[in-house]
Every structure is written in structure tokens, then in C-alpha cells.
Write an enzyme that holds these catalytic residues in place. Structure first.
Site, PDB file in Angstrom:
ATOM      1  N   GLY A  63       0.510  -8.373  -5.586  1.00 34.82           N
ATOM      2  CA  GLY A  63       1.005  -9.217  -6.838  1.00 34.82           C
ATOM      3  C   GLY A  63       0.040 -10.315  -7.426  1.00 34.82           C
ATOM      4  O   GLY A  63       0.473 -10.909  -8.296  1.00 34.82           O
ATOM      5  N   TRP A  65      -2.146 -10.142  -9.939  1.00 26.45           N
ATOM      6  CA  TRP A  65      -2.104 -10.179 -11.428  1.00 26.45           C
ATOM      7  C   TRP A  65      -0.652 -10.587 -11.937  1.00 26.45           C
ATOM      8  O   TRP A  65      -0.716 -11.253 -12.968  1.00 26.45           O
ATOM      9  CB  TRP A  65      -2.694  -8.883 -11.968  1.00 26.45           C
ATOM     10  CG  TRP A  65      -3.924  -8.700 -11.717  1.00 26.45           C
ATOM     11  CD1 TRP A  65      -4.975  -9.333 -11.137  1.00 26.45           C
ATOM     12  CD2 TRP A  65      -4.969  -7.622 -12.474  1.00 26.45           C
ATOM     13  NE1 TRP A  65      -6.273  -9.021 -11.154  1.00 26.45           N
ATOM     14  CE2 TRP A  65      -6.365  -8.212 -12.187  1.00 26.45           C
ATOM     15  CE3 TRP A  65      -4.610  -6.692 -13.341  1.00 26.45           C
ATOM     16  CZ2 TRP A  65      -7.331  -7.166 -12.562  1.00 26.45           C
ATOM     17  CZ3 TRP A  65      -5.612  -5.969 -14.156  1.00 26.45           C
ATOM     18  CH2 TRP A  65      -6.921  -6.039 -13.683  1.00 26.45           C
ATOM     19  N   ASP A  83       3.358  -0.051  -7.989  1.00 25.85           N
ATOM     20  CA  ASP A  83       2.603   0.359  -6.927  1.00 25.85           C
ATOM     21  C   ASP A  83       3.136   1.157  -5.809  1.00 25.85           C
ATOM     22  O   ASP A  83       4.314   1.339  -5.738  1.00 25.85           O
ATOM     23  CB  ASP A  83       1.980  -0.883  -6.383  1.00 25.85           C
ATOM     24  CG  ASP A  83       0.643  -0.724  -5.685  1.00 25.85           C
ATOM     25  OD1 ASP A  83      -0.437  -1.399  -6.016  1.00 25.85           O
ATOM     26  OD2 ASP A  83       0.388  -0.159  -4.703  1.00 25.85           O
ATOM     27  N   ASP A  99       4.468   6.393  -6.358  1.00 23.01           N
ATOM     28  CA  ASP A  99       3.129   6.777  -6.655  1.00 23.01           C
ATOM     29  C   ASP A  99       2.913   7.094  -8.247  1.00 23.01           C
ATOM     30  O   ASP A  99       3.795   8.016  -8.715  1.00 23.01           O
ATOM     31  CB  ASP A  99       2.912   8.161  -5.823  1.00 23.01           C
ATOM     32  CG  ASP A  99       1.445   8.523  -5.956  1.00 23.01           C
ATOM     33  OD1 ASP A  99       0.862   8.180  -7.120  1.00 23.01           O
ATOM     34  OD2 ASP A  99       0.924   9.503  -5.337  1.00 23.01           O
ATOM     35  N   ASP A 124      -5.188  -2.499 -12.135  1.00 19.17           N
ATOM     36  CA  ASP A 124      -5.850  -3.006 -10.940  1.00 19.17           C
ATOM     37  C   ASP A 124      -6.129  -1.641  -9.868  1.00 19.17           C
ATOM     38  O   ASP A 124      -6.445  -1.699  -8.719  1.00 19.17           O
ATOM     39  CB  ASP A 124      -5.684  -4.104 -10.373  1.00 19.17           C
ATOM     40  CG  ASP A 124      -6.881  -4.774  -9.614  1.00 19.17           C
ATOM     41  OD1 ASP A 124      -7.926  -4.587 -10.102  1.00 19.17           O
ATOM     42  OD2 ASP A 124      -6.861  -5.398  -8.811  1.00 19.17           O
ATOM     43  N   LYS A 164      -9.548  -1.889 -14.113  1.00 18.63           N
ATOM     44  CA  LYS A 164     -10.821  -2.030 -13.221  1.00 18.63           C
ATOM     45  C   LYS A 164     -11.378  -0.479 -13.134  1.00 18.63           C
ATOM     46  O   LYS A 164     -10.452   0.465 -13.142  1.00 18.63           O
ATOM     47  CB  LYS A 164     -10.217  -2.383 -11.797  1.00 18.63           C
ATOM     48  CG  LYS A 164     -11.455  -2.345 -10.772  1.00 18.63           C
ATOM     49  CD  LYS A 164     -10.930  -2.850  -9.471  1.00 18.63           C
ATOM     50  CE  LYS A 164      -9.684  -2.081  -8.627  1.00 18.63           C
ATOM     51  NZ  LYS A 164      -9.471  -2.935  -7.590  1.00 18.63           N
TER      52      LYS A 164
END
Length: 209
Positions: A63, A65, A83, A99, A124, A164
């Protein structure tokens, strides 16, 4: 039966982790993770987040971000986070556990976004690493391709994307694709990103969609 001995690489990682100044700062300031400082540095440079924005956070747990972005967008803003791992609640964050690669989870996420387009998509996400680049890089590239697909579905015109990416096979092609879709594209390596890591952050603004 004795404890299993850690590998040299995992022991090195643990030593680096707990001696890392950003890990220590995150713990001291009661932040979710050191990733908080990465997105803070990106914000200081690129000014992605403003009051009242709607933001999608992919690969959100634990958490860091989301925690940072909530502080930037205020009470009228929204963060929709996803997530595969659990994440403790954050005020102002609508969290979906699942997922992202699963179509049912993707559809549930799109339903939470609703009809309105979002201002920023950020990712991320990273796979579970095996230590074999020939395996890990394709897995990582698959996730960033999914994040870009999400942009194409939900991002507003002139919106922003921060993702990322791990440098390796497929990176240059991915960067070219993003440059074709956004007005301005930068590659950032925040100070809080470990020097030995292949990770960089692509920051793209001015979505042409």
C-alpha cells in the site's frame, strides 16, 4: 530438525533490506513500504497527482503508493487498487484482492472504475522472481503489457501512466510503444530504488487516446 540455512543471496538481500535508509525511514514514519519514497520522488519531478483525481493502482500491496497518492488527491479523489496479496485498509482506497491476470478479476476492477475515465494508471507489479533472467524478464514484461492494456481501456485523454519495468529483453520495444501513445515519456530511477536492481520507472504523460 535444524533450520534450513539461507542462501548467500537471500542473506545478502535481508542485510541490504534492513540496513536500507528508506526501509528505516518507512518504519520510523509508519509508512506501508519504501515504495512510498519512490512515488514521492516521481511526484516531485513529474507532478502527476492533483486534488480530486481518480487513480488506478496495480500491484498495490502493501500500500505504499496508494498511501502516498491519497495524501495528494484529497477527499474528493479516488484510488482504485488491486493486488493478488492482501492489503490492510487505507481510507480513501477501494481495494480489490485478486489476480489481475484473471479475466473475472479484471472485469471486477473495470466495474469499480465505472464509466468515467481515470486520470492516472500506475503499476508497481512484479512477478515472483526465480533468479533466472530468461524466465523472470518475460514474466515481468507480461505484467507491464497488461498494465498498458488497462491504460487503453480506462485512461482519460491527456492522462498519465507510471509503471515499473525491468530492463532486459522486450524493454526497448515496450518503451517505443509507450512513446507512440503518450506526448512525453521519461525513464526514472528513483533514489529509493536499489542500485543493483534492474527496475526503472517509465513515466508517461499526455495520453493520446
Amino acid at each position: 530438525m535444524g533450520k534450513k540455512k539461507r542462501s548467500a543471496s537471500s542473506s545478502r538481500w535481508l542485510n541490504e533490506h534492513f540496513s536500507d535508509q528508506f526501509v528505516q525511514k518507512a518504519h520510523k514514519q509508519k509508512l506501508r513500504s519504501r515504495a512510498y519514497f519512490k512515488i514521492d520522488e516521481i511526484q516531485q519531478t513529474d507532478k502527476l497527482f492533483k486534488q480530486g483525481m481518480t487513480v488506478v493502482d496495480l500491484g498495490a500491496a502493501p500500500g505504499g503508493w496508494s498511501q502516498y497518492v491519497v495524501s495528494q488527491i484529497g477527499g474528493k479523489g479516488r484510488v482504485i487498487a488491486c493486488d493478488i496479496l492482501e492489503m490492510d485498509p487505507i481510507v480513501g482506497v477501494d481495494f480489490l484482492q485478486g489476480d489481475f491476470r484473471d479475466e473475472n478479476v479484471l472485469n471486477a476492477l473495470l466495474a469499480r472504475v465505472g464509466e468515467d475515465k481515470v486520470d492516472v494508471v500506475m503499476s508497481d507489479m512484479a512477478p515472483n522472481f526465480s533468479g533466472m533472467p530468461s524466465v523472470d524478464i518475460p514474466r515481468a514484461m507480461y505484467l507491464v503489457e497488461l498494465a498498458l492494456d488497462m491504460c487503453k481501456q480506462v485512461l482519460a485523454s491527456k492522462g498519465s501512466f507510471v509503471v515499473k519495468v525491468f530492463q532486459g529483453e522486450g524493454f526497448d520495444e515496450y518503451l517505443r510503444e509507450i512513446r507512440s501513445l503518450f506526448d512525453v515519456v521519461k525513464v526514472r530511477k528513483p533514489e529509493a530504488s536499489r542500485g543493483r536492481s534492474r527496475e526503472v520507472y517509465i513515466v508517461a504523460t499526455g495520453y493520446k487516446g
